[in-house]
Design a protein around this motif. Structure first.
Motif, PDB file in Angstrom:
ATOM      1  N   LEU A   1       0.997  -1.244   0.180  1.00  0.00           N
ATOM      2  CA  LEU A   1      -0.005  -0.079  -0.086  1.00  0.00           C
ATOM      3  C   LEU A   1       0.899   1.185  -0.060  1.00  0.00           C
ATOM      4  CD1 LEU A   1      -2.538  -1.087   2.794  1.00  0.00           C
ATOM      5  CD2 LEU A   1      -3.312  -0.831   0.108  1.00  0.00           C
ATOM      6  N   VAL A   2       0.633   2.230  -0.948  1.00  0.00           N
ATOM      7  CA  VAL A   2       1.433   3.188  -1.035  1.00  0.00           C
ATOM      8  C   VAL A   2       0.852   4.350  -1.020  1.00  0.00           C
ATOM      9  CG1 VAL A   2       3.153   4.526  -2.472  1.00  0.00           C
ATOM     10  CG2 VAL A   2       3.392   1.936  -2.390  1.00  0.00           C
ATOM     11  N   GLU A   3       0.905   5.118  -0.273  1.00  0.00           N
ATOM     12  CA  GLU A   3       0.246   6.551  -0.052  1.00  0.00           C
ATOM     13  C   GLU A   3       0.915   7.705  -0.717  1.00  0.00           C
ATOM     14  OE1 GLU A   3      -0.422   4.358   4.166  1.00  0.00           O
ATOM     15  OE2 GLU A   3       1.252   4.815   2.609  1.00  0.00           O
ATOM     16  N   SER A   4       0.184   8.598  -1.318  1.00  0.00           N
ATOM     17  CA  SER A   4       0.615   9.853  -1.830  1.00  0.00           C
ATOM     18  C   SER A   4      -0.135  11.097  -1.731  1.00  0.00           C
ATOM     19  CB  SER A   4       1.055   9.348  -3.222  1.00  0.00           C
ATOM     20  OG  SER A   4       0.244   9.099  -4.089  1.00  0.00           O
ATOM     21  N   GLY A   5       0.454  12.207  -2.077  1.00  0.00           N
ATOM     22  CA  GLY A   5      -0.571  13.228  -2.032  1.00  0.00           C
ATOM     23  C   GLY A   5      -0.566  14.307  -0.923  1.00  0.00           C
ATOM     24  N   GLY A   6       0.180  13.932   0.114  1.00  0.00           N
ATOM     25  CA  GLY A   6       0.507  14.670   1.258  1.00  0.00           C
ATOM     26  C   GLY A   6       1.375  16.062   1.115  1.00  0.00           C
ATOM     27  N   GLY A   7       1.416  16.979   1.902  1.00  0.00           N
ATOM     28  CA  GLY A   7       2.057  18.136   1.622  1.00  0.00           C
ATOM     29  C   GLY A   7       2.062  18.967   2.788  1.00  0.00           C
ATOM     30  N   LEU A   8       2.229  20.434   2.582  1.00  0.00           N
ATOM     31  CA  LEU A   8       2.053  21.681   3.255  1.00  0.00           C
ATOM     32  C   LEU A   8       0.897  22.306   2.681  1.00  0.00           C
ATOM     33  CD1 LEU A   8       2.922  23.490   5.600  1.00  0.00           C
ATOM     34  CD2 LEU A   8       4.542  24.347   3.947  1.00  0.00           C
ATOM     35  N   VAL A   9       0.166  22.710   3.389  1.00  0.00           N
ATOM     36  CA  VAL A   9      -1.238  23.538   2.931  1.00  0.00           C
ATOM     37  C   VAL A   9      -1.511  24.541   3.852  1.00  0.00           C
ATOM     38  CG1 VAL A   9      -2.894  21.834   3.597  1.00  0.00           C
ATOM     39  CG2 VAL A   9      -3.577  23.128   1.837  1.00  0.00           C
ATOM     40  N   GLN A  10      -1.982  25.605   3.435  1.00  0.00           N
ATOM     41  CA  GLN A  10      -2.706  26.534   4.288  1.00  0.00           C
ATOM     42  C   GLN A  10      -3.864  26.233   4.940  1.00  0.00           C
ATOM     43  OE1 GLN A  10      -2.550  30.308   2.254  1.00  0.00           O
ATOM     44  NE2 GLN A  10      -0.452  30.585   2.833  1.00  0.00           N
ATOM     45  N   PRO A  11      -4.249  26.688   6.131  1.00  0.00           N
ATOM     46  CA  PRO A  11      -5.684  26.387   6.775  1.00  0.00           C
ATOM     47  C   PRO A  11      -6.799  26.820   5.770  1.00  0.00           C
ATOM     48  CG  PRO A  11      -4.125  27.246   8.297  1.00  0.00           C
ATOM     49  CD  PRO A  11      -3.445  27.472   6.894  1.00  0.00           C
ATOM     50  N   GLY A  12      -7.806  25.946   5.616  1.00  0.00           N
ATOM     51  CA  GLY A  12      -8.963  26.223   4.252  1.00  0.00           C
ATOM     52  C   GLY A  12      -8.381  25.657   3.141  1.00  0.00           C
ATOM     53  N   GLY A  13      -7.426  25.146   3.050  1.00  0.00           N
ATOM     54  CA  GLY A  13      -6.838  24.605   1.651  1.00  0.00           C
ATOM     55  C   GLY A  13      -7.461  23.111   1.608  1.00  0.00           C
ATOM     56  N   SER A  14      -7.215  22.513   0.444  1.00  0.00           N
ATOM     57  CA  SER A  14      -7.412  21.100   0.166  1.00  0.00           C
ATOM     58  C   SER A  14      -6.339  20.074  -0.266  1.00  0.00           C
ATOM     59  CB  SER A  14      -8.535  21.039  -0.867  1.00  0.00           C
ATOM     60  OG  SER A  14      -9.743  21.565  -0.438  1.00  0.00           O
TER      61      SER A  14
ATOM     62  N   ASN B   1      -7.415  -0.358  -8.236  1.00  0.00           N
ATOM     63  CA  ASN B   1      -6.920  -0.668  -7.085  1.00  0.00           C
ATOM     64  C   ASN B   1      -6.528   0.632  -6.463  1.00  0.00           C
ATOM     65  OD1 ASN B   1      -7.253  -3.321  -7.873  1.00  0.00           O
ATOM     66  ND2 ASN B   1      -5.120  -3.994  -7.670  1.00  0.00           N
ATOM     67  N   LEU B   2      -7.376   1.500  -6.189  1.00  0.00           N
ATOM     68  CA  LEU B   2      -6.896   2.871  -5.486  1.00  0.00           C
ATOM     69  C   LEU B   2      -8.075   3.253  -4.593  1.00  0.00           C
ATOM     70  CD1 LEU B   2      -5.745   4.748  -8.849  1.00  0.00           C
ATOM     71  CD2 LEU B   2      -4.295   4.237  -6.894  1.00  0.00           C
ATOM     72  N   VAL B   3      -7.592   3.884  -3.445  1.00  0.00           N
ATOM     73  CA  VAL B   3      -8.546   4.581  -2.457  1.00  0.00           C
ATOM     74  C   VAL B   3      -7.959   6.076  -2.443  1.00  0.00           C
ATOM     75  CG1 VAL B   3      -7.358   3.594  -0.722  1.00  0.00           C
ATOM     76  CG2 VAL B   3      -9.840   4.168  -0.493  1.00  0.00           C
ATOM     77  N   PHE B   4      -8.923   6.856  -2.384  1.00  0.00           N
ATOM     78  CA  PHE B   4      -8.459   8.315  -2.130  1.00  0.00           C
ATOM     79  C   PHE B   4      -9.348   8.817  -1.051  1.00  0.00           C
ATOM     80  CE2 PHE B   4      -7.189   8.482  -6.398  1.00  0.00           C
ATOM     81  CZ  PHE B   4      -7.923   7.344  -7.006  1.00  0.00           C
ATOM     82  N   LEU B   5      -8.940  10.147  -0.505  1.00  0.00           N
ATOM     83  CA  LEU B   5      -9.143  10.741   0.487  1.00  0.00           C
ATOM     84  C   LEU B   5      -9.220  12.169   0.113  1.00  0.00           C
ATOM     85  CD1 LEU B   5     -10.568  10.568   3.536  1.00  0.00           C
ATOM     86  CD2 LEU B   5      -8.127  11.134   4.122  1.00  0.00           C
ATOM     87  N   GLN B   6     -10.083  12.859  -0.173  1.00  0.00           N
ATOM     88  CA  GLN B   6     -10.505  14.343  -0.519  1.00  0.00           C
ATOM     89  C   GLN B   6     -10.326  15.067   0.791  1.00  0.00           C
ATOM     90  OE1 GLN B   6     -10.077  16.134  -3.563  1.00  0.00           O
ATOM     91  NE2 GLN B   6     -10.171  17.828  -2.144  1.00  0.00           N
ATOM     92  N   MET B   7      -9.803  15.967   0.898  1.00  0.00           N
ATOM     93  CA  MET B   7      -9.626  16.659   2.228  1.00  0.00           C
ATOM     94  C   MET B   7      -9.707  18.241   2.128  1.00  0.00           C
ATOM     95  SD  MET B   7      -6.620  14.738   4.423  1.00  0.00           S
ATOM     96  CE  MET B   7      -5.262  15.300   3.359  1.00  0.00           C
ATOM     97  N   ASN B   8     -11.108  18.583   2.434  1.00  0.00           N
ATOM     98  CA  ASN B   8     -11.190  20.229   2.432  1.00  0.00           C
ATOM     99  C   ASN B   8     -11.497  20.911   3.641  1.00  0.00           C
ATOM    100  OD1 ASN B   8     -11.657  19.659  -0.537  1.00  0.00           O
ATOM    101  ND2 ASN B   8     -13.874  19.299  -0.172  1.00  0.00           N
TER     102      ASN B   8
ATOM    103  N   ARG C   1       2.918   3.146   4.404  1.00  0.00           N
ATOM    104  CA  ARG C   1       3.939   3.891   5.393  1.00  0.00           C
ATOM    105  C   ARG C   1       3.534   5.048   5.721  1.00  0.00           C
ATOM    106  NH1 ARG C   1       9.913   1.681   3.622  1.00  0.00           N
ATOM    107  NH2 ARG C   1       9.759  -0.377   3.764  1.00  0.00           N
ATOM    108  N   GLY C   2       2.429   5.664   5.246  1.00  0.00           N
ATOM    109  CA  GLY C   2       2.022   6.689   5.467  1.00  0.00           C
ATOM    110  C   GLY C   2       2.651   8.048   4.850  1.00  0.00           C
ATOM    111  N   THR C   3       1.783   9.031   4.714  1.00  0.00           N
ATOM    112  CA  THR C   3       2.334  10.416   4.018  1.00  0.00           C
ATOM    113  C   THR C   3       1.823  11.547   4.961  1.00  0.00           C
ATOM    114  OG1 THR C   3       1.830  11.748   2.088  1.00  0.00           O
ATOM    115  CG2 THR C   3      -0.113  10.571   2.984  1.00  0.00           C
ATOM    116  N   GLN C   4       2.664  12.463   4.923  1.00  0.00           N
ATOM    117  CA  GLN C   4       2.570  13.470   5.703  1.00  0.00           C
ATOM    118  C   GLN C   4       1.687  14.668   5.418  1.00  0.00           C
ATOM    119  OE1 GLN C   4       4.155  14.278   9.195  1.00  0.00           O
ATOM    120  NE2 GLN C   4       3.023  15.859   9.027  1.00  0.00           N
ATOM    121  N   VAL C   5       0.836  15.176   6.351  1.00  0.00           N
ATOM    122  CA  VAL C   5       0.129  16.239   6.017  1.00  0.00           C
ATOM    123  C   VAL C   5       0.128  17.364   6.937  1.00  0.00           C
ATOM    124  CG1 VAL C   5      -2.366  17.241   5.615  1.00  0.00           C
ATOM    125  CG2 VAL C   5      -1.767  14.870   4.803  1.00  0.00           C
ATOM    126  N   THR C   6       0.686  18.626   6.446  1.00  0.00           N
ATOM    127  CA  THR C   6       0.900  19.582   7.356  1.00  0.00           C
ATOM    128  C   THR C   6      -0.025  20.847   7.023  1.00  0.00           C
ATOM    129  OG1 THR C   6       3.282  18.963   7.758  1.00  0.00           O
ATOM    130  CG2 THR C   6       2.688  21.047   8.470  1.00  0.00           C
TER     131      THR C   6
END
Length: 115
Positions: free
Chosen positions: A3-16, A76-83, A107-112
């Motif tokens: 299982l390989v997660e991707s898409g994390g990163g640094l985002v401002q409050p209110g972002g997606s 074979n994908l699962v998504f998490l849309q975060m708004n 192994r996880g992906t960091q969201v800040t």
């Protein structure tokens, strides 16, 4: 099994952000999928889950109305849309697959979330 997660990163409050989890090595369509997160100094917690055939999603109270979990069994994908992200959403996000005795983690992906 992977299982390989991707898409994390640094985002401002209110972002997606949209997280993806790519699965391989097992019969993905049979597995119930979920996203979990763990912030520093805190226990890992369930964020959202979706059953094997889709539909019937479930969310932590803290993310209801802001996060959406979906899956694509053909790819074979699962998504998490975060708004409307908040600083308290900052964590490492993990993908989980579970069915019968199978219980797999990425192994996880960091969201800040920070200004």
């Amino acid at each position: 099994v992977q299982l390989v997660e991707s898409g994390g990163g640094l985002v401002q409050p209110g972002g997606s952000l949209r997280l993806s989890c790519a699965a391989s090595g097992f019969a993905f369509s049979n597995y119930h999928m979920s996203w979990h997160r763990q912030a520093p100094g805190r226990e890992r917690e369930l964020v959202a889950r979706i059953p094997s055939a889709g539909g019937g999603t479930d969310y932590a109270n803290s993310v209801k109305g802001r996060f959406t979990i979906t899956r694509d069994n053909a790819k074979n994908l699962v998504f998490l849309q975060m708004n409307s992200l908040k600083p308290e959403d900052t964590a490492v996000y993990y993908c989980n697959a579970r069915f019968a005795i199978g219980d797999y983690w990425g192994r996880g992906t960091q969201v800040t979330v920070s200004s």
